[in-house]
Design an enzyme around this catalytic site. Structure first.
Site, PDB file in Angstrom:
ATOM      1  N   LYS A  42       0.717  -1.091  -0.113  1.00  0.00           N
ATOM      2  CA  LYS A  42       0.113  -0.089  -0.033  1.00  0.00           C
ATOM      3  C   LYS A  42       0.980   1.292  -0.071  1.00  0.00           C
ATOM      4  O   LYS A  42       0.659   2.195  -0.754  1.00  0.00           O
ATOM      5  CB  LYS A  42      -0.765  -0.063   1.218  1.00  0.00           C
ATOM      6  CG  LYS A  42      -2.033  -0.929   0.962  1.00  0.00           C
ATOM      7  CD  LYS A  42      -3.327  -0.799   2.101  1.00  0.00           C
ATOM      8  CE  LYS A  42      -4.531  -1.706   1.687  1.00  0.00           C
ATOM      9  NZ  LYS A  42      -5.464  -1.631   2.791  1.00  0.00           N
TER      10      LYS A  42
ATOM     11  N   LYS B 132      -4.159 -10.899  -5.942  1.00  0.00           N
ATOM     12  CA  LYS B 132      -5.421 -11.421  -5.155  1.00  0.00           C
ATOM     13  C   LYS B 132      -6.574 -10.569  -5.872  1.00  0.00           C
ATOM     14  O   LYS B 132      -6.346  -9.493  -6.115  1.00  0.00           O
ATOM     15  CB  LYS B 132      -5.481 -11.367  -3.900  1.00  0.00           C
ATOM     16  CG  LYS B 132      -5.664  -9.999  -3.211  1.00  0.00           C
ATOM     17  CD  LYS B 132      -5.946 -10.161  -1.461  1.00  0.00           C
ATOM     18  CE  LYS B 132      -5.935  -8.385  -1.227  1.00  0.00           C
ATOM     19  NZ  LYS B 132      -6.570  -8.359   0.108  1.00  0.00           N
TER      20      LYS B 132
ATOM     21  N   LYS C   3     -11.573  -5.953  -3.982  1.00  0.00           N
ATOM     22  CA  LYS C   3     -12.586  -4.928  -4.268  1.00  0.00           C
ATOM     23  C   LYS C   3     -12.177  -3.653  -4.481  1.00  0.00           C
ATOM     24  O   LYS C   3     -12.744  -2.771  -4.870  1.00  0.00           O
ATOM     25  CB  LYS C   3     -13.518  -4.915  -2.879  1.00  0.00           C
ATOM     26  CG  LYS C   3     -13.024  -4.751  -1.600  1.00  0.00           C
ATOM     27  CD  LYS C   3     -13.802  -5.232  -0.356  1.00  0.00           C
ATOM     28  CE  LYS C   3     -13.040  -5.106   0.945  1.00  0.00           C
ATOM     29  NZ  LYS C   3     -13.642  -6.094   2.128  1.00  0.00           N
TER      30      LYS C   3
HETATM   31  P1  TYM Z   1     -10.533  -7.560   4.153  1.00  0.00           P
HETATM   32  O1  TYM Z   1     -11.849  -6.891   4.422  1.00  0.00           O
HETATM   33  O2  TYM Z   1      -9.616  -7.169   3.115  1.00  0.00           O
HETATM   34  O3  TYM Z   1     -10.967  -9.108   3.666  1.00  0.00           O
HETATM   35  C1  TYM Z   1     -12.297  -9.788   4.250  1.00  0.00           C
HETATM   36  C2  TYM Z   1     -11.866 -11.453   4.534  1.00  0.00           C
HETATM   37  O4  TYM Z   1     -11.686 -11.840   3.214  1.00  0.00           O
HETATM   38  C3  TYM Z   1     -10.492 -12.386   2.861  1.00  0.00           C
HETATM   39  N1  TYM Z   1     -10.277 -12.050   1.291  1.00  0.00           N
HETATM   40  C4  TYM Z   1      -9.983 -13.181   0.502  1.00  0.00           C
HETATM   41  N2  TYM Z   1      -9.913 -14.478   0.713  1.00  0.00           N
HETATM   42  C5  TYM Z   1      -9.495 -15.142  -0.293  1.00  0.00           C
HETATM   43  N3  TYM Z   1      -9.207 -14.597  -1.617  1.00  0.00           N
HETATM   44  C6  TYM Z   1      -9.378 -13.432  -1.814  1.00  0.00           C
HETATM   45  N4  TYM Z   1      -9.192 -12.691  -3.008  1.00  0.00           N
HETATM   46  C7  TYM Z   1      -9.568 -12.373  -0.715  1.00  0.00           C
HETATM   47  N5  TYM Z   1      -9.791 -11.182  -0.426  1.00  0.00           N
HETATM   48  C8  TYM Z   1     -10.192 -11.090   0.781  1.00  0.00           C
HETATM   49  C9  TYM Z   1      -9.507 -11.848   3.648  1.00  0.00           C
HETATM   50  O5  TYM Z   1      -8.507 -12.737   3.992  1.00  0.00           O
HETATM   51  C10 TYM Z   1     -10.470 -11.504   5.087  1.00  0.00           C
HETATM   52  O6  TYM Z   1     -10.633 -12.677   5.878  1.00  0.00           O
HETATM   53  N6  TYM Z   1      -7.384  -6.967   7.947  1.00  0.00           N
HETATM   54  C11 TYM Z   1      -8.830  -7.565   7.590  1.00  0.00           C
HETATM   55  C12 TYM Z   1      -9.941  -7.338   8.761  1.00  0.00           C
HETATM   56  C13 TYM Z   1      -9.682  -7.629   9.715  1.00  0.00           C
HETATM   57  C14 TYM Z   1      -9.558  -8.777  10.463  1.00  0.00           C
HETATM   58  C15 TYM Z   1      -9.370  -8.575  12.144  1.00  0.00           C
HETATM   59  C16 TYM Z   1      -9.595 -10.265  10.029  1.00  0.00           C
HETATM   60  C17 TYM Z   1      -9.487  -6.709  10.900  1.00  0.00           C
HETATM   61  N7  TYM Z   1      -9.250  -7.154  12.150  1.00  0.00           N
HETATM   62  C18 TYM Z   1      -9.490  -9.484  12.908  1.00  0.00           C
HETATM   63  C19 TYM Z   1      -9.775 -11.177  11.056  1.00  0.00           C
HETATM   64  C20 TYM Z   1      -9.653 -10.889  12.386  1.00  0.00           C
HETATM   65  C21 TYM Z   1      -8.922  -7.479   6.261  1.00  0.00           C
HETATM   66  O7  TYM Z   1      -8.610  -6.223   5.645  1.00  0.00           O
HETATM   67  O8  TYM Z   1      -9.935  -8.207   5.470  1.00  0.00           O
END
Ligand code: TYM
Length: 329
Positions: A113, A195, A198
């Site tokens: 980022k 990956k 969104k």
């Molecule tokens: P975020 O919001 O980017 O994504 C949410 C969840 O979706 C999964 N994910 C994917 N899995 C497989 N393939 C993909 N292309 C893909 N894109 C997204 C992410 O791995 C995630 O599980 N930092 C985290 C949010 C968060 C969190 C937490 C998660 C904040 N605090 C505590 C677990 C525990 C995030 O940005 O996810």
């Protein structure tokens, strides 16, 4: 006997994709009977990149609704919004004090980022993984169902739990990630090296949970494959491999088996079957989602109650932490 705790949050930083669904949301309902589950919206995390306030409010509700539409039952699991539980920010401060700058600067998500945009290189983007560790440790989580992209952040959470326990005596459960083997990383339809996200500027790179059938079929048709022309599950055909993984994730079969079924089909035939299958699989969830969103009061009741429950659990951890570091009680 007390059940183990499963915990995960999703950011409301854009519309959800099938990557979010396959990597995270889809795993949640199955955990509800065996674990005490907590799922929620990481709105504090999302302001590390600029958000329009009205959109943020709207998407925060949408994420809760999608969790319910994919099978999370608010009678069984706690569903909540991170900013409604002030303990997350409080624990973050304490964890900041035991986190090394070097560790944070090695986080690949931060490196990516920060390389992309110099403009908004804010401090929260840097300390983001500490907040994530606080989310997880606050509730003494045993398991964290996430996609592969979150593995490094989970490692940091484990590290901080162990460091705190070592320095101040046993306080935190050391959490473990739950990451699906083939479904942990769904790649962009336009570039199988990155990956599916969104925040990708190319709309054809991802399929949204909200996409209708025609859009899904069109996007899958445009997905990059290769010129080999043969349907096999092989590292040498990463675009096709990704499509087979998506197919397998929805049908809960092995991707190799799917490749076998389509061994004599053309790419175009396989892609059309995949598009149809995704649209068909998402349709019931999309209908449930619309019903949930139509009843805004009920939705609000659910996440507010969720925040109260979360607060009463997290409060115990935070007072323990405050006592151990030497704050007056
Ligand atoms: P975020 O919001 O980017 O994504 C949410 C969840 O979706 C999964 N994910 C994917 N899995 C497989 N393939 C993909 N292309 C893909 N894109 C997204 C992410 O791995 C995630 O599980 N930092 C985290 C949010 C968060 C969190 C937490 C998660 C904040 N605090 C505590 C677990 C525990 C995030 O940005 O996810």
């Amino acid at each position: 006997m007390k059940k183990k705790v499963a915990f995960s949050l999703v950011q409301p930083s854009g519309e959800l994709t099938i990557g979010n669904y396959i990597g995270a949301l889809r795993q949640f309902p199955a955990l509800q009977d065996s674990y005490d589950c907590m799922f929620g919206v990481a709105d504090l995390h999302s302001i590390t990149v600029p958000q329009k306030p009205a959109d943020l409010r709207k998407r925060t509700k949408e994420v809760i609704a999608y969790m319910m539409a994919s099978g999370v039952d608010p009678e069984k699991s706690i569903l909540f919004v991170q900013s409604q539980v002030p303990l997350h920010a409080e624990l973050t401060w304490v964890l900041n004090s035991i986190t090394y700058m070097g560790q944070l600067s090695r986080m690949t998500q931060y490196k990516d980022k920060s390389q992309r945009s110099e403009e908004n290189l804010n401090a929260a983007l840097f300390t983001y993984p500490v907040l994530m560790a606080a989310d997880i440790l606050l509730y003494q989580s045993d398991f964290v169902p996430v996609g592969e992209d979150q593995r490094q952040h989970l490692e940091l959470a484990r590290d901080l739990a162990e460091r705190f326990n070592h320095r101040y005596s046993d306080t935190f459960t050391v959490p473990e990630p739950l990451i699906g083997k083939t479904i942990g990383k769904i790649m962009s339809l336009k570039n199988p090296e990155i990956k599916m996200s969104k925040s990708d500027p190319d709309q054809n790179a991802y399929i949204l949970l909200a996409d209708d059938k025609d859009t899904i079929i069109r996007k899958v048709r445009r997905a990059v494959t290769d010129s080999c022309g043969e349907i096999r599950y092989s590292e040498e055909q990463p675009g096709l491999m990704n499509l087979l993984n998506i197919y397998a994730a929805f049908t809960q079969e092995e991707p190799q088996k799917i490749a076998g079924q389509f061994a004599h089909a053309s790419y175009a035939e396989f892609k059309d079957a995949l598009g149809e299958m995704i649209a068909q699989s998402l349709a019931p969830m999309q209908a449930r989602y619309r019903d949930i969103m139509a009843n805004g009061e009920e939705l609000e009741r659910i996440y507010k109650e969720g925040a109260e429950k979360a607060y009463s659990i997290g409060r115990k951890t935070l007072s323990k932490v405050y006592r151990k570091v030497g704050f007056l009680q």
